[in-house]
Design an enzyme around this catalytic site. Sequence first.
Site, mmCIF file in Angstrom:
data_model
loop_
_atom_site.group_PDB
_atom_site.id
_atom_site.type_symbol
_atom_site.label_atom_id
_atom_site.label_comp_id
_atom_site.label_asym_id
_atom_site.label_seq_id
_atom_site.Cartn_x
_atom_site.Cartn_y
_atom_site.Cartn_z
ATOM 1 N N LYS A 214 0.830 -1.216 0.000
ATOM 2 C CA LYS A 214 0.000 0.000 0.000
ATOM 3 C C LYS A 214 0.863 1.266 0.000
ATOM 4 O O LYS A 214 0.629 2.207 -0.761
ATOM 5 C CB LYS A 214 -0.912 -0.015 1.236
ATOM 6 C CG LYS A 214 -1.635 1.255 1.521
ATOM 7 C CD LYS A 214 -2.702 1.556 0.492
ATOM 8 C CE LYS A 214 -3.247 2.955 0.627
ATOM 9 N NZ LYS A 214 -4.264 3.263 -0.348
ATOM 10 N N CYS A 268 -3.433 11.023 1.004
ATOM 11 C CA CYS A 268 -2.785 9.729 0.763
ATOM 12 C C CYS A 268 -1.401 9.882 0.144
ATOM 13 O O CYS A 268 -0.395 9.604 0.786
ATOM 14 C CB CYS A 268 -3.676 8.890 -0.149
ATOM 15 S SG CYS A 268 -5.375 8.852 0.412
HETATM 16 N N1 SAJ Z 1 -1.548 14.559 -9.486
HETATM 17 C C1 SAJ Z 1 -0.706 15.283 -10.311
HETATM 18 N N2 SAJ Z 1 -0.381 14.757 -11.524
HETATM 19 C C2 SAJ Z 1 -0.878 13.559 -11.942
HETATM 20 C C3 SAJ Z 1 -1.710 12.818 -11.091
HETATM 21 C C4 SAJ Z 1 -2.037 13.354 -9.854
HETATM 22 O O1 SAJ Z 1 -0.252 16.382 -9.970
HETATM 23 O O2 SAJ Z 1 -0.545 13.165 -13.068
HETATM 24 C C5 SAJ Z 1 -1.912 15.102 -8.175
HETATM 25 C C6 SAJ Z 1 -3.416 15.331 -8.008
HETATM 26 O O3 SAJ Z 1 -3.814 16.546 -8.580
HETATM 27 C C7 SAJ Z 1 -3.566 15.284 -6.513
HETATM 28 C C8 SAJ Z 1 -2.526 14.263 -6.084
HETATM 29 O O4 SAJ Z 1 -1.620 14.155 -7.164
HETATM 30 O O5 SAJ Z 1 -3.292 16.534 -5.921
HETATM 31 C C9 SAJ Z 1 -3.077 12.893 -5.712
HETATM 32 O O6 SAJ Z 1 -4.137 12.546 -6.583
HETATM 33 P P1 SAJ Z 1 -4.304 11.077 -7.173
HETATM 34 O O7 SAJ Z 1 -5.482 11.110 -8.066
HETATM 35 O O8 SAJ Z 1 -3.030 10.621 -7.758
HETATM 36 O O9 SAJ Z 1 -4.517 10.156 -5.895
HETATM 37 P P2 SAJ Z 1 -5.488 10.179 -4.605
HETATM 38 O O10 SAJ Z 1 -4.716 10.765 -3.465
HETATM 39 O O11 SAJ Z 1 -6.804 10.784 -4.885
HETATM 40 O O12 SAJ Z 1 -5.668 8.607 -4.386
HETATM 41 C C10 SAJ Z 1 -4.504 7.813 -4.226
HETATM 42 C C11 SAJ Z 1 -4.596 6.616 -5.177
HETATM 43 N N3 SAJ Z 1 -3.309 5.931 -5.209
HETATM 44 C C12 SAJ Z 1 -2.699 5.624 -6.385
HETATM 45 O O13 SAJ Z 1 -3.166 5.929 -7.457
HETATM 46 C C13 SAJ Z 1 -1.435 4.865 -6.283
HETATM 47 C C14 SAJ Z 1 -5.700 5.667 -4.700
HETATM 48 O O14 SAJ Z 1 -5.725 4.483 -5.475
HETATM 49 C C15 SAJ Z 1 -5.466 5.298 -3.222
HETATM 50 O O15 SAJ Z 1 -6.458 4.408 -2.740
HETATM 51 C C16 SAJ Z 1 -5.526 6.587 -2.425
HETATM 52 O O16 SAJ Z 1 -4.425 7.409 -2.864
HETATM 53 C C17 SAJ Z 1 -5.391 6.226 -0.955
HETATM 54 O O17 SAJ Z 1 -6.428 6.231 -0.263
HETATM 55 O O18 SAJ Z 1 -4.310 5.850 -0.520
#
Ligand code: SAJ
Length: 418
Positions: A214, A268
């Site tokens: 995780k 997360c």
């Molecule tokens: N972000 C970027 N560029 C990208 C992708 C995301 O800047 O290309 C930023 C987003 O804008 C945001 C942050 O990263 O601020 C996180 O967003 P996210 O969509 O990547 O993830 P979370 O935090 O909403 O959810 C994550 C997910 N983990 C992964 O994809 C590995 C989700 O599957 C997990 O269950 C969740 O964390 C958790 O609960 O741990």
Amino acid sequence: MIDRISRLCVIGLGYVGLPTAVAFATNNVEVIGVDVAPERVMAINAGATSIAEPNLDALLRRAVASGKLRAQQHPTAADAFIIAVPTPLKNGHVPDLSYLQAASGDLAPVLESGNLVVLESTSPVGTTELLCQWLSELRPDLSFPHSAGMASDIRVAYSAERVLPGRILAELVNNDRVIGGVTPACAEATKTLYGIFLKGACSTTDPRTAELVKLAENAYRDVNIAFANEVASICDYHGVDTWELIELANRHPRVDVLGPGPGVGGHCVAVDPWFIVHGASGLTPLIETARCVNDARPRKIVECVIAACKGAFDVDIACLGLSYKADTGDLRESPSILVVQGLQEATSGRLLVVEPHIQTLPPELTDNARTELVTLQEALHSSRVAVLLTDHHEFRALDATLLDGKIVVDTRGAWQPR
Ligand code: SAJ
């Protein structure tokens, strides 16, 4: 061996616990949801939640109305228990397990031989063993798997959620699950439990592996986002268009650069890598650096806006999007808020914030009289500068002519010609 779960207790009714409780209740399990916050318990028993997730409202109302889900402040006897309480960071990026320890203290008195306990909260490596230890100290009359092995009275496993905010209910059902059983019997019982609604595959392993899986998933994402953010800085330095560069690089069959942005928000990806750093001191230069790169982004975006304004500090700036990512109203740890705060300090004009998913500005921004929450039309009409912070679909779909004549800072590449 647990063959049938007729009553389940879900401890912690937040972003993960509540949808999980609803998913089980919808599949005919009697679910007792437990939360320490009395107002949350009351709201849930009235079929209401402030968590904005597609379908959650309707399914919650139905689960409560059918009598399959009810909330209370303390656990009662059940066949299985899922713990989904917060595991935040304390000062110095140290994991705070106090909510988990409190939950185990609350759960211990109602445990009965034959029960299953599953930890879902994102946790440092070794936490499931710690949970066994805490429970066994509180219930010396019962045997636990870390010491009694396969024949234990209580089964204990780790199985983290992997759901993406904005798609929680769908991903809860469809994502694969990793189950770390303290013994194979614990893993099997946990598989049976999630088999009630799970369509994704279940892989079983030991708890330490499952805990680290995780953490590694979210650290992987953080490192990759940091790479994208660093590429954006390099492109700016060389006068190269970041979005064109990424699009062209991603045409390579084994390259997939993520999207740069104003930083990493949510509870997360910006948090979990520190659990790895804290637990493996000295072994994590890359993961630590990625955290620092992403944390530095909001400041960089503020500098970029200031540079684009060429010394004009009193211009009105439209700040589009406050939530931490697109198409949600989720403001948790949002870097967009940090950018607006930075602009409050660095500029003297009005900051016209547009966030279609909220009705009032968050407290972090209300101290400044120059900052207002306005409609998209109003912001674009009155501003000289437009800063895109969160790529909500209504901003992506914006008629480009509305930006004519403005200074535009697009932190997400939403308005770039593809
Ligand atoms: N972000 C970027 N560029 C990208 C992708 C995301 O800047 O290309 C930023 C987003 O804008 C945001 C942050 O990263 O601020 C996180 O967003 P996210 O969509 O990547 O993830 P979370 O935090 O909403 O959810 C994550 C997910 N983990 C992964 O994809 C590995 C989700 O599957 C997990 O269950 C969740 O964390 C958790 O609960 O741990």
